[in-house]
Design a protein around this motif. Structure first.
Motif, PDB file in Angstrom:
ATOM      1  N   VAL A 188      10.171 -46.716 -15.394  1.00  0.00           N
ATOM      2  CA  VAL A 188      10.346 -46.696 -16.821  1.00  0.00           C
ATOM      3  C   VAL A 188       8.858 -46.865 -17.284  1.00  0.00           C
ATOM      4  O   VAL A 188       8.064 -47.335 -16.785  1.00  0.00           O
ATOM      5  CB  VAL A 188      11.112 -47.959 -17.497  1.00  0.00           C
ATOM      6  CG1 VAL A 188      12.638 -47.720 -16.831  1.00  0.00           C
ATOM      7  CG2 VAL A 188      10.763 -49.147 -16.813  1.00  0.00           C
ATOM      8  N   ASN A 189       8.731 -46.483 -18.780  1.00  0.00           N
ATOM      9  CA  ASN A 189       7.651 -46.539 -19.555  1.00  0.00           C
ATOM     10  C   ASN A 189       7.638 -48.131 -20.368  1.00  0.00           C
ATOM     11  O   ASN A 189       8.853 -48.173 -20.972  1.00  0.00           O
ATOM     12  CB  ASN A 189       7.129 -45.673 -20.398  1.00  0.00           C
ATOM     13  CG  ASN A 189       6.429 -44.427 -19.784  1.00  0.00           C
ATOM     14  OD1 ASN A 189       5.525 -44.869 -18.968  1.00  0.00           O
ATOM     15  ND2 ASN A 189       6.759 -43.268 -20.427  1.00  0.00           N
ATOM     16  N   ARG A 190       6.859 -48.905 -20.316  1.00  0.00           N
ATOM     17  CA  ARG A 190       6.884 -50.010 -20.973  1.00  0.00           C
ATOM     18  C   ARG A 190       5.709 -50.449 -21.577  1.00  0.00           C
ATOM     19  O   ARG A 190       4.469 -50.066 -21.284  1.00  0.00           O
ATOM     20  CB  ARG A 190       7.292 -51.193 -20.073  1.00  0.00           C
ATOM     21  CG  ARG A 190       8.994 -51.198 -19.871  1.00  0.00           C
ATOM     22  CD  ARG A 190       9.748 -51.032 -20.868  1.00  0.00           C
ATOM     23  NE  ARG A 190      11.096 -50.984 -20.604  1.00  0.00           N
ATOM     24  CZ  ARG A 190      11.901 -50.082 -20.674  1.00  0.00           C
ATOM     25  NH1 ARG A 190      11.364 -48.823 -20.920  1.00  0.00           N
ATOM     26  NH2 ARG A 190      13.284 -49.914 -20.416  1.00  0.00           N
ATOM     27  N   ARG A 191       5.568 -51.391 -22.624  1.00  0.00           N
ATOM     28  CA  ARG A 191       4.416 -51.932 -23.180  1.00  0.00           C
ATOM     29  C   ARG A 191       3.609 -53.023 -22.317  1.00  0.00           C
ATOM     30  O   ARG A 191       4.179 -53.733 -21.838  1.00  0.00           O
ATOM     31  CB  ARG A 191       4.682 -52.776 -24.523  1.00  0.00           C
ATOM     32  CG  ARG A 191       3.573 -53.323 -25.238  1.00  0.00           C
ATOM     33  CD  ARG A 191       4.106 -54.123 -26.261  1.00  0.00           C
ATOM     34  NE  ARG A 191       3.227 -55.172 -26.860  1.00  0.00           N
ATOM     35  CZ  ARG A 191       2.542 -55.224 -28.166  1.00  0.00           C
ATOM     36  NH1 ARG A 191       2.619 -54.307 -28.677  1.00  0.00           N
ATOM     37  NH2 ARG A 191       1.773 -56.209 -28.255  1.00  0.00           N
ATOM     38  N   TRP A 192       2.237 -52.861 -22.344  1.00  0.00           N
ATOM     39  CA  TRP A 192       1.688 -53.906 -21.658  1.00  0.00           C
ATOM     40  C   TRP A 192       1.225 -54.962 -22.431  1.00  0.00           C
ATOM     41  O   TRP A 192       0.266 -54.755 -23.463  1.00  0.00           O
ATOM     42  CB  TRP A 192       0.342 -53.166 -20.850  1.00  0.00           C
ATOM     43  CG  TRP A 192      -0.540 -54.199 -20.244  1.00  0.00           C
ATOM     44  CD1 TRP A 192      -0.277 -55.334 -19.561  1.00  0.00           C
ATOM     45  CD2 TRP A 192      -1.887 -53.875 -19.984  1.00  0.00           C
ATOM     46  NE1 TRP A 192      -1.513 -55.841 -18.929  1.00  0.00           N
ATOM     47  CE2 TRP A 192      -2.614 -54.899 -19.011  1.00  0.00           C
ATOM     48  CE3 TRP A 192      -2.913 -52.802 -20.226  1.00  0.00           C
ATOM     49  CZ2 TRP A 192      -3.691 -55.201 -18.763  1.00  0.00           C
ATOM     50  CZ3 TRP A 192      -4.435 -53.073 -19.735  1.00  0.00           C
ATOM     51  CH2 TRP A 192      -4.619 -54.137 -19.102  1.00  0.00           C
ATOM     52  N   ASP A 204      15.006 -45.023  -9.121  1.00  0.00           N
ATOM     53  CA  ASP A 204      15.750 -44.419 -10.067  1.00  0.00           C
ATOM     54  C   ASP A 204      15.067 -44.265 -11.345  1.00  0.00           C
ATOM     55  O   ASP A 204      14.095 -44.767 -11.701  1.00  0.00           O
ATOM     56  CB  ASP A 204      16.940 -45.358 -10.142  1.00  0.00           C
ATOM     57  CG  ASP A 204      17.889 -45.421  -9.043  1.00  0.00           C
ATOM     58  OD1 ASP A 204      18.230 -44.740  -8.256  1.00  0.00           O
ATOM     59  OD2 ASP A 204      18.276 -46.719  -8.784  1.00  0.00           O
ATOM     60  N   LEU A 205      15.565 -43.372 -12.100  1.00  0.00           N
ATOM     61  CA  LEU A 205      14.968 -42.869 -13.384  1.00  0.00           C
ATOM     62  C   LEU A 205      16.044 -43.120 -14.339  1.00  0.00           C
ATOM     63  O   LEU A 205      16.723 -42.008 -14.899  1.00  0.00           O
ATOM     64  CB  LEU A 205      14.538 -41.389 -13.299  1.00  0.00           C
ATOM     65  CG  LEU A 205      13.627 -41.031 -12.225  1.00  0.00           C
ATOM     66  CD1 LEU A 205      13.610 -39.503 -12.149  1.00  0.00           C
ATOM     67  CD2 LEU A 205      12.199 -41.722 -12.538  1.00  0.00           C
ATOM     68  N   PRO A 206      16.249 -44.375 -14.871  1.00  0.00           N
ATOM     69  CA  PRO A 206      17.488 -44.623 -15.729  1.00  0.00           C
ATOM     70  C   PRO A 206      17.246 -43.910 -17.366  1.00  0.00           C
ATOM     71  O   PRO A 206      18.069 -43.728 -17.892  1.00  0.00           O
ATOM     72  CB  PRO A 206      17.664 -46.088 -15.906  1.00  0.00           C
ATOM     73  CG  PRO A 206      16.030 -46.544 -15.409  1.00  0.00           C
ATOM     74  CD  PRO A 206      15.696 -45.651 -14.496  1.00  0.00           C
ATOM     75  N   GLU A 207      15.927 -43.817 -17.416  1.00  0.00           N
ATOM     76  CA  GLU A 207      15.451 -43.025 -18.689  1.00  0.00           C
ATOM     77  C   GLU A 207      15.165 -41.869 -18.736  1.00  0.00           C
ATOM     78  O   GLU A 207      14.438 -41.311 -19.449  1.00  0.00           O
ATOM     79  CB  GLU A 207      14.658 -44.091 -19.445  1.00  0.00           C
ATOM     80  CG  GLU A 207      15.213 -45.338 -19.805  1.00  0.00           C
ATOM     81  CD  GLU A 207      13.960 -46.443 -20.405  1.00  0.00           C
ATOM     82  OE1 GLU A 207      13.026 -46.050 -20.491  1.00  0.00           O
ATOM     83  OE2 GLU A 207      14.633 -47.686 -20.264  1.00  0.00           O
TER      84      GLU A 207
END
Length: 202
Positions: free
Chosen positions: A59-63, A26-29
């Motif tokens: 999703v894109n998130r901080r590493w 899924d692509l929630p954002e």
């Protein structure tokens, strides 16, 4: 420990591969805006597939998140832990390790790129959590396999494709998913310093 990795494969190709494996993403954002990147470094934002829905959520998130002493937690030892929630797949087409330079006059460390034999890209097992900077992820590490052992004493947990769905399912025990890859699963290339033939082309 891995503090630098690569993702140059486009998201459309990645989504096609998940479809071929019948893993619902899924692509929630919305579709993440991801440019090809030769170096993804600690605190950068990068795409992950976190467990959720009927399969996963891209999703894109901080590493990395800040640890108790403020240092970034970018790698996390996997041994003896179950990870019953907040699992994720970290999308990559290569990761780097660094060794002491062979040439004593060389100031920079030798840089080595590891890719997965027979595949354009792969997934690294990770976990995510809330942090003061928002949701962030870290890579799980294991004892090194034979491909990585000559270069480092630890290795990120690279997952074969037939284990991606299982890692997204927190009901599957972690020890059934995580493991050392057989010798020859990873290919290594020296990035720096370039070999003489490469240097001649620069």
């Amino acid at each position: 420990m891995c503090n630098d990795y690569r993702l140059e494969v486009d998201i459309a190709s990645i989504m096609e591969d998940f479809d071929d494996l019948e893993i619902k993403i899924d692509l929630p954002e919305g579709t993440p805006n991801v440019a090809a990147r030769e170096d993804i470094k600690i605190t950068d934002t990068a795409p992950i597939v976190r467990s959720g829905g009927r399969g996963g959520e891209l999703v894109n998130r901080r590493w990395s998140w800040p640890g108790p002493g403020g240092k970034p937690v970018y790698n996390f030892r996997a041994e003896g832990r179950e990870f019953g929630s907040n699992r994720c797949l970290i999308l990559a087409d290569g990761f780097y390790e660094f060794t002491k330079p062979e040439d004593p006059k060389q100031k920079r460390q030798d840089k080595w790129l590891f890719t997965m034999a027979g595949h354009r890209w792969f997934c690294i097992a990770g976990i995510w959590r809330e942090s003061p900077q928002g949701e962030a992820f870290t890579m799980l590490t294991l004892e090194p396999g034979k491909d990585v052992a000559p270069y480092h004493s630890r290795q990120v947990a690279v997952l074969p494709r037939d284990r991606w769905a299982a890692w997204l399912d927190p009901q599957v025990p972690a020890q059934e998913v995580l493991g050392i890859l057989p010798k020859g699963s990873l290919e290594v290339t020296r990035v720096y310093p370039p070999f003489p033939a490469q240097a001649a082309l620069l």
